[in-house]
Scaffold this active site. Structure first.
Site, PDB file in Angstrom:
ATOM      1  N   SER A 141       0.672  -1.147  -0.007  1.00  0.00           N
ATOM      2  CA  SER A 141      -0.015   0.024   0.001  1.00  0.00           C
ATOM      3  C   SER A 141       0.938   1.118   0.009  1.00  0.00           C
ATOM      4  O   SER A 141       1.938   1.103   0.593  1.00  0.00           O
ATOM      5  CB  SER A 141      -0.899  -0.061   1.293  1.00  0.00           C
ATOM      6  OG  SER A 141      -1.553   1.236   1.312  1.00  0.00           O
ATOM      7  N   TYR A 184      -2.425  -0.889  10.183  1.00  0.00           N
ATOM      8  CA  TYR A 184      -2.353  -0.923   8.690  1.00  0.00           C
ATOM      9  C   TYR A 184      -1.016  -0.527   8.094  1.00  0.00           C
ATOM     10  O   TYR A 184      -0.311  -1.399   7.258  1.00  0.00           O
ATOM     11  CB  TYR A 184      -3.515  -0.222   8.107  1.00  0.00           C
ATOM     12  CG  TYR A 184      -3.662  -0.518   6.784  1.00  0.00           C
ATOM     13  CD1 TYR A 184      -4.202  -1.814   6.229  1.00  0.00           C
ATOM     14  CD2 TYR A 184      -3.227   0.469   5.738  1.00  0.00           C
ATOM     15  CE1 TYR A 184      -4.338  -1.974   4.736  1.00  0.00           C
ATOM     16  CE2 TYR A 184      -3.135   0.199   4.341  1.00  0.00           C
ATOM     17  CZ  TYR A 184      -3.899  -0.846   3.842  1.00  0.00           C
ATOM     18  OH  TYR A 184      -3.897  -1.260   2.684  1.00  0.00           O
TER      19      TYR A 184
END
Length: 239
Positions: free
Chosen positions: A131, A145
């Site tokens: 990501s 995350y």
């Protein structure tokens, strides 16, 4: 790769990026299997929150693919709020769950893949879907995350450096916002127009765009690119 069918395993293939990757990989020269938590629609069921799920998935995929996997695409992941003012136990539970699903399960599968490639004495490829958060960070509710995706990038580079001489190649793809269920919910909760203003391209990525990058890494990326991290964020974060 060789002229025989390429056997591929894709995790998190029930929707969004993973589903698009699996669809992109289908073809006469490919045998591709996907994983999801529930195993619906022909996917292999594996809940990465459970201990041993990654190993069980690997064994099931090997059995269905005649004992050979050439490429693994680690896409499975969760994106859940974890405010710092949560109760201590709740915050830690959320942290650990995200690490287990986003990072540890992928690490287990990478390890199994490397050992499988080594045992066969054959080339293999690992494609990890990380990501933009790995480099830019994320919101105050998403420490876990960002940390999981940063670690995935570091793991990918380490695998690439460690096993390139054995023709085991590893790539990471770092999407920004992509039009999946997770991203749609996040955009809506944070005021979509304001977030879109931070993307020079003027829109979020489509799953098909990330899927094409994964397909290219799985088949066509030159070996000298091993260890590369490919960005897909509409120039919202450039390195």
């Amino acid at each position: 790769m060789t002229d025989k069918k390429t056997h591929i395993l894709v995790t998190g293939a029930s929707r969004g990026i993973g589903k698009s990757i699996l669809e992109t990989l289908y073809g006469p020269s490919v045998s591709a299997l996907g994983q999801s938590t529930t195993g619906q629609n022909g996917l292999i069921a594996a809940n990465f929150a459970d201990t041993g799920a990654a190993g069980g998935l690997w064994d099931s995929a090997l059995e269905k693919l005649d004992g050979r996997i050439d490429v693994i695409v680690n896409n499975a992941g969760i994106f859940e709020n974890n405010p710092i003012d949560s109760a201590d136990a709740d915050w830690l539970e959320s942290w650990n769950a995200t690490m287990q699903i986003n990072l540890t399960a992928a690490a287990e599968l990478c390890r199994l893949a490397v050992k499988h490639f080594q045992k066969r004495g054959a080339a293999g490829r690992i494609v990890n879907i990380a990501s933009r958060a790995a480099y830019r960070g994320d919101s105050p509710e998403h420490w876990h995350y960002a940390a999981s995706k940063g670690a995935m990038v570091a793991m990918t580079k380490t695998i690439a450096r460690g096993y390139a001489a054995q023709e085991i190649l590893a790539f990471a793809i770092c999407p920004g916002f992509t039009m999946t269920g997770m991203a749609e919910e996040y955009l809506e909760s944070r005021g979509g127009d304001k977030l879109l203003a931070d993307i020079p391209l003027g829109r979020v990525a489509q799953p098909e765009e990330i899927a094409e990058m994964a397909r290219w890494c799985a088949f066509d990326a030159p070996p000298s690119m091993t260890g590369a991290v490919l960005d897909a964020n509409g120039a919202s974060f450039v390195r």
